[in-house]
Design a protein around this motif. Structure first.
Motif, PDB file in Angstrom:
ATOM      1  N   ARG A  24      23.252 -32.294 -30.820  1.00  0.00           N
ATOM      2  CA  ARG A  24      24.420 -32.879 -30.141  1.00  0.00           C
ATOM      3  C   ARG A  24      25.372 -33.448 -31.189  1.00  0.00           C
ATOM      4  O   ARG A  24      25.103 -34.482 -31.798  1.00  0.00           O
ATOM      5  CB  ARG A  24      23.941 -33.980 -29.192  1.00  0.00           C
ATOM      6  CG  ARG A  24      25.046 -34.689 -28.461  1.00  0.00           C
ATOM      7  CD  ARG A  24      24.483 -35.650 -27.419  1.00  0.00           C
ATOM      8  NE  ARG A  24      25.563 -36.208 -26.645  1.00  0.00           N
ATOM      9  CZ  ARG A  24      26.107 -37.405 -26.875  1.00  0.00           C
ATOM     10  NH1 ARG A  24      25.632 -38.178 -27.835  1.00  0.00           N
ATOM     11  NH2 ARG A  24      27.116 -37.821 -26.141  1.00  0.00           N
ATOM     12  N   GLU A  33      24.542 -35.115 -43.301  1.00  0.00           N
ATOM     13  CA  GLU A  33      23.857 -36.231 -43.962  1.00  0.00           C
ATOM     14  C   GLU A  33      24.298 -36.359 -45.426  1.00  0.00           C
ATOM     15  O   GLU A  33      24.324 -37.448 -45.973  1.00  0.00           O
ATOM     16  CB  GLU A  33      22.335 -36.038 -43.890  1.00  0.00           C
ATOM     17  CG  GLU A  33      21.715 -36.436 -42.555  1.00  0.00           C
ATOM     18  CD  GLU A  33      21.543 -37.953 -42.434  1.00  0.00           C
ATOM     19  OE1 GLU A  33      21.679 -38.646 -43.444  1.00  0.00           O
ATOM     20  OE2 GLU A  33      21.268 -38.427 -41.315  1.00  0.00           O
ATOM     21  N   GLY A  80      30.718 -36.539 -39.319  1.00  0.00           N
ATOM     22  CA  GLY A  80      29.987 -36.628 -38.057  1.00  0.00           C
ATOM     23  C   GLY A  80      28.491 -36.582 -38.264  1.00  0.00           C
ATOM     24  O   GLY A  80      27.992 -36.702 -39.390  1.00  0.00           O
ATOM     25  N   ALA A  81      27.760 -36.406 -37.158  1.00  0.00           N
ATOM     26  CA  ALA A  81      26.299 -36.388 -37.206  1.00  0.00           C
ATOM     27  C   ALA A  81      25.782 -35.592 -36.022  1.00  0.00           C
ATOM     28  O   ALA A  81      26.496 -35.355 -35.044  1.00  0.00           O
ATOM     29  CB  ALA A  81      25.747 -37.823 -37.159  1.00  0.00           C
ATOM     30  N   ARG A  95      15.525 -39.061 -40.347  1.00  0.00           N
ATOM     31  CA  ARG A  95      16.462 -38.412 -39.425  1.00  0.00           C
ATOM     32  C   ARG A  95      16.497 -36.947 -39.824  1.00  0.00           C
ATOM     33  O   ARG A  95      16.275 -36.628 -40.985  1.00  0.00           O
ATOM     34  CB  ARG A  95      17.902 -38.975 -39.552  1.00  0.00           C
ATOM     35  CG  ARG A  95      18.113 -40.406 -39.122  1.00  0.00           C
ATOM     36  CD  ARG A  95      19.547 -40.862 -39.423  1.00  0.00           C
ATOM     37  NE  ARG A  95      19.909 -40.689 -40.825  1.00  0.00           N
ATOM     38  CZ  ARG A  95      19.611 -41.550 -41.786  1.00  0.00           C
ATOM     39  NH1 ARG A  95      18.967 -42.658 -41.513  1.00  0.00           N
ATOM     40  NH2 ARG A  95      19.969 -41.302 -43.049  1.00  0.00           N
ATOM     41  N   VAL A 111      28.210 -35.467 -32.767  1.00  0.00           N
ATOM     42  CA  VAL A 111      28.970 -36.686 -32.453  1.00  0.00           C
ATOM     43  C   VAL A 111      29.779 -37.114 -33.674  1.00  0.00           C
ATOM     44  O   VAL A 111      29.388 -36.876 -34.819  1.00  0.00           O
ATOM     45  CB  VAL A 111      28.050 -37.867 -32.030  1.00  0.00           C
ATOM     46  CG1 VAL A 111      27.280 -37.541 -30.767  1.00  0.00           C
ATOM     47  CG2 VAL A 111      27.090 -38.259 -33.141  1.00  0.00           C
ATOM     48  N   VAL A 135      22.751 -35.607 -33.229  1.00  0.00           N
ATOM     49  CA  VAL A 135      21.758 -36.502 -32.634  1.00  0.00           C
ATOM     50  C   VAL A 135      21.008 -35.782 -31.518  1.00  0.00           C
ATOM     51  O   VAL A 135      21.331 -34.642 -31.154  1.00  0.00           O
ATOM     52  CB  VAL A 135      22.414 -37.802 -32.111  1.00  0.00           C
ATOM     53  CG1 VAL A 135      23.085 -38.558 -33.258  1.00  0.00           C
ATOM     54  CG2 VAL A 135      23.413 -37.506 -31.006  1.00  0.00           C
ATOM     55  N   ARG A 136      20.014 -36.489 -30.978  1.00  0.00           N
ATOM     56  CA  ARG A 136      19.135 -35.942 -29.946  1.00  0.00           C
ATOM     57  C   ARG A 136      19.939 -35.332 -28.795  1.00  0.00           C
ATOM     58  O   ARG A 136      20.916 -35.924 -28.336  1.00  0.00           O
ATOM     59  CB  ARG A 136      18.254 -37.085 -29.418  1.00  0.00           C
ATOM     60  CG  ARG A 136      17.170 -36.687 -28.446  1.00  0.00           C
ATOM     61  CD  ARG A 136      16.088 -35.897 -29.106  1.00  0.00           C
ATOM     62  NE  ARG A 136      15.507 -36.603 -30.243  1.00  0.00           N
ATOM     63  CZ  ARG A 136      14.213 -36.823 -30.394  1.00  0.00           C
ATOM     64  NH1 ARG A 136      13.354 -36.407 -29.507  1.00  0.00           N
ATOM     65  NH2 ARG A 136      13.769 -37.448 -31.460  1.00  0.00           N
ATOM     66  N   LEU A 193      17.308 -34.622 -23.715  1.00  0.00           N
ATOM     67  CA  LEU A 193      16.038 -34.834 -24.414  1.00  0.00           C
ATOM     68  C   LEU A 193      15.192 -33.577 -24.536  1.00  0.00           C
ATOM     69  O   LEU A 193      14.073 -33.624 -25.024  1.00  0.00           O
ATOM     70  CB  LEU A 193      15.204 -35.939 -23.731  1.00  0.00           C
ATOM     71  CG  LEU A 193      15.718 -37.362 -23.926  1.00  0.00           C
ATOM     72  CD1 LEU A 193      14.914 -38.336 -23.072  1.00  0.00           C
ATOM     73  CD2 LEU A 193      15.628 -37.778 -25.390  1.00  0.00           C
ATOM     74  N   HIS A 202      21.338 -34.487 -25.237  1.00  0.00           N
ATOM     75  CA  HIS A 202      21.507 -35.509 -24.203  1.00  0.00           C
ATOM     76  C   HIS A 202      20.429 -35.411 -23.127  1.00  0.00           C
ATOM     77  O   HIS A 202      20.075 -36.403 -22.517  1.00  0.00           O
ATOM     78  CB  HIS A 202      22.913 -35.482 -23.604  1.00  0.00           C
ATOM     79  CG  HIS A 202      23.255 -34.266 -22.791  1.00  0.00           C
ATOM     80  ND1 HIS A 202      22.557 -33.080 -22.860  1.00  0.00           N
ATOM     81  CD2 HIS A 202      24.239 -34.047 -21.888  1.00  0.00           C
ATOM     82  CE1 HIS A 202      23.093 -32.195 -22.037  1.00  0.00           C
ATOM     83  NE2 HIS A 202      24.108 -32.759 -21.440  1.00  0.00           N
TER      84      HIS A 202
END
Lengths: 78, 224
Positions: free
Chosen positions: B145, B94, B100-101, B58, B147, B103-104, B108, B106
């Motif tokens: 993104r 991480e 939180g994190a 990741r 989250v 991510v990809r 793409l 939305h």
């Protein structure tokens, strides 16, 4: 030695735009009836007998998966 | 002169610009390597952007568990100012320094353009700005993104830890348009956009980004 499978998937409540894109592409193949796709990761580990279930859970939950966004399943297959 | 560590991991891209931003702001950049076991006595740390370890597993996951991050996490928890930019923000999440994190996106798509940010909190890295001030800096990321679960988002908002918010609907789909957050003590900050690319009108959209670096140097000088 044992073989261990760890499957990691985005949590249900986390938007998975890659899975959605795959699902839309399936429609273009002419295949109907696939309601949803979630895309994740599949790990295969070769471990020796010193690696117990608690260690596997630690590997999965603190490295292979990010508990904030993902869920995981650990399976010993051999 | 305050010494600011800038970490280079295999695959880091923006360490040179981050070091340059530290110099422009009047600090002394100190190069730190992913394999270093200590922080060479620096007063603060910048974790710059790029694709550490090729984004394997990741984004930020392997870097967060590299040798240099042990002392960074320890120092950050003890109050040393730490700034994570883009991949650096992903690494701090991480590593557990920030909640939180990332991510990809939305849509793409990798997003690479200038964005407007509203500065919403007075932290170690934003004290040169007025709360409510709008700044413009580049955003360049495919996994930007932000989250977190609703309880975490509510806590961040309630505790004034949303440091930067996009002034438009988040181009990556970040929840509540969050571009950057801080630790509870306001000394560890992470953001997806790149202030270090906006420090000179010749090479960026302006000089708004320099404020993050002057903020921490002012804070460190005041504390000395």
């Amino acid at each position: 030695m044992a073989r261990v499978i760890v499957d990691v998937l985005p949590k249900a409540e986390i938007l998975d735009p890659q899975g959605q894109a795959v699902a839309r592409a399936m429609g273009r193949l002419g295949v109907d009836g696939v309601a949803d796709v979630r895309q994740g990761k599949h790990f295969e580990l070769e471990v020796d007998d010193t690696v117990d279930d608690a260690a596997l859970e630690r590997i999965a939950g603190s490295l292979l998966a990010n508990p904030v966004i993902e869920e995981w399943v650990v399976r010993r297959v051999q | 002169m305050s010494r600011i560590g800038v970490i280079t991991f295999p695959g880091t891209l923006d360490d040179v610009d981050a070091a340059r931003a530290v110099r422009y702001a009047g600090g002394e950049p100190v190069a730190l390597w992913h394999d270093d076991a200590d922080l060479k006595g620096v007063d603060a740390v910048v974790v710059p952007g790029g694709f550490s370890y090729g984004d394997y597993l990741r984004a930020g996951a392997i870097a967060a568990r590299s040798p240099v991050m042990g002392p960074v996490v320890e120092a950050g928890r003890a109050g040393m100012p730490v700034l994570g930019i883009c991949n650096g923000f992903q690494i701090l999440c991480e590593a557990g320094l920030l909640p939180g994190a990332l991510v990809r996106n939305h849509g793409l798509r990798f997003v690479c353009r200038e964005v407007g940010l509203r500065v919403e909190a007075d932290t170690a890295w934003t004290s040169s700005f007025a709360v409510g001030q709008d700044i413009r800096v580049p955003l360049k990321s495919g996994e930007g993104r932000y989250v977190a679960d609703a309880a975490t988002l509510d806590a961040l908002e309630g505790e004034g830890r949303v440091v930067f918010r996009y002034t438009e609907p988040a181009p990556n789909g970040a929840l509540r348009d969050i571009a950057g957050i801080s630790s509870a003590d306001g000394r560890v900050v992470g953001l997806m956009p790149h202030p270090e690319h906006a420090i000179d009108a010749l090479t960026g959209p302006g000089t708004d980004g320099l404020g993050l670096f002057t903020s921490v140097l002012t804070r460190l000088t005041a504390a000395a």
